[in-house]
Design a protein around this motif. Structure first.
Motif, PDB file in Angstrom:
ATOM      1  N   LEU A 140       0.827  -1.208   0.000  1.00  0.00           N
ATOM      2  CA  LEU A 140       0.000   0.000   0.000  1.00  0.00           C
ATOM      3  C   LEU A 140       0.859   1.255   0.000  1.00  0.00           C
ATOM      4  CD1 LEU A 140      -2.815  -1.041   2.505  1.00  0.00           C
ATOM      5  CD2 LEU A 140      -2.943  -0.921   0.008  1.00  0.00           C
ATOM      6  N   ALA A 141       1.963   1.224   0.761  1.00  0.00           N
ATOM      7  CA  ALA A 141       2.860   2.375   0.804  1.00  0.00           C
ATOM      8  C   ALA A 141       3.507   2.605  -0.561  1.00  0.00           C
ATOM      9  CB  ALA A 141       3.931   2.162   1.872  1.00  0.00           C
ATOM     10  N   ALA A 175       0.860   4.050  -2.914  1.00  0.00           N
ATOM     11  CA  ALA A 175       0.562   5.449  -2.615  1.00  0.00           C
ATOM     12  C   ALA A 175       1.695   6.356  -3.076  1.00  0.00           C
ATOM     13  CB  ALA A 175       0.326   5.626  -1.116  1.00  0.00           C
ATOM     14  N   TYR A 183       1.675   6.474  -6.946  1.00  0.00           N
ATOM     15  CA  TYR A 183       0.534   7.242  -7.456  1.00  0.00           C
ATOM     16  C   TYR A 183       0.742   8.739  -7.274  1.00  0.00           C
ATOM     17  CZ  TYR A 183      -4.085   9.177  -8.106  1.00  0.00           C
ATOM     18  OH  TYR A 183      -5.141   9.957  -8.551  1.00  0.00           O
ATOM     19  N   LEU A 184       1.146   9.152  -6.094  1.00  0.00           N
ATOM     20  CA  LEU A 184       1.324  10.586  -5.841  1.00  0.00           C
ATOM     21  C   LEU A 184       2.423  11.181  -6.721  1.00  0.00           C
ATOM     22  CD1 LEU A 184       0.957  10.665  -1.947  1.00  0.00           C
ATOM     23  CD2 LEU A 184      -0.671  11.517  -3.665  1.00  0.00           C
ATOM     24  N   ALA A 222       1.511   2.106 -10.249  1.00  0.00           N
ATOM     25  CA  ALA A 222       0.784   3.175  -9.565  1.00  0.00           C
ATOM     26  C   ALA A 222       1.162   4.545 -10.127  1.00  0.00           C
ATOM     27  CB  ALA A 222       1.063   3.118  -8.064  1.00  0.00           C
ATOM     28  N   GLY A 253      -1.277   7.151 -11.721  1.00  0.00           N
ATOM     29  CA  GLY A 253      -1.331   8.519 -11.233  1.00  0.00           C
ATOM     30  C   GLY A 253      -1.275   9.530 -12.359  1.00  0.00           C
TER      31      GLY A 253
END
Length: 205
Positions: A10-11, A14, A17-18, A91, A95
């Motif tokens: 998950l990290a 994230a 994506y960011l 990701a 993003g």
């Protein structure tokens, strides 16, 4: 297939994506006083549409930065596990394509896809680049070149016996590249697609 823990996955997702969601094409053109890049040409925030402003330098910078988003995401996350690098790369691609800052309406993902490939499997990156250059030189359509080159990537990854996770990641990104190019495909079939280097009218004041 995934060796890392759920929190780590998950990290990585994230983080990727960011990083991928930073809209460099929009930021650079606004900083250069060109207004909103989404108001000209295809309305896209990627390098091809930036090129339609006539500013080759900004287009090159957009291409480089959009690609580096994918590369950096993979390299940083992969320090904690190869599978995390793959997750972060996908990701970052998502993003760019679906940035939360722009209402999930982003670019078509080709440059970021390339950046991810460079970090994860450079032979596929080389194959993409060679096919893109050949098709772009022959037909002068960026979209056609990108779509054709994208199809070469899964072939190379499969032929070289890469792990299933990478094969699935590449396949998912290629499918999304095609989906994001649906309007370009329609224009190619209709003979109305813009060629590389064609300049659009400037945005209204």
């Amino acid at each position: 297939m995934l060796a890392s823990s759920l929190p780590a996955i998950l990290a990585a997702a994230a983080f990727g994506y960011l990083l991928g969601s930073v809209p460099f094409g929009l930021v650079l053109t606004r900083a250069a006083g060109m207004g909103d890049i989404r108001s000209i040409g295809s309305g896209n925030i990627g390098a091809t549409n930036v090129l339609r402003t006539g500013n080759k330098g900004l287009a090159a910078a957009t291409l480089l930065l959009d690609g580096l988003k994918g590369t950096v995401a993979v390299l940083v996350a992969a320090r904690f596990g190869w599978d995390l690098g793959v997750i972060a790369g996908v990701a970052a691609f998502l993003g760019h394509v679906f940035p939360v800052w722009l209402g999930f309406k982003g670019g078509k993902g080709v440059a970021t896809f390339l950046g991810v490939l460079l970090a994860l499997h450079w032979p596929a990156f080389i194959a993409f680049a060679l096919v893109w250059l050949a098709m772009a030189y022959a037909f002068r359509y960026s979209s056609l070149a990108a779509l054709t080159a994208s199809l070469a990537v899964p072939v190379v990854v499969l032929a070289m016996g890469q792990p299933r996770l990478l094969v699935l990641a590449v396949a998912a990104m290629v499918i999304l590249v095609f989906l994001k190019h649906h309007q370009n495909i329609a224009k190619l079939l209709a003979g109305t697609e813009s060629r590389i280097g064609e300049k659009s009218a400037p945005p209204p004041a």
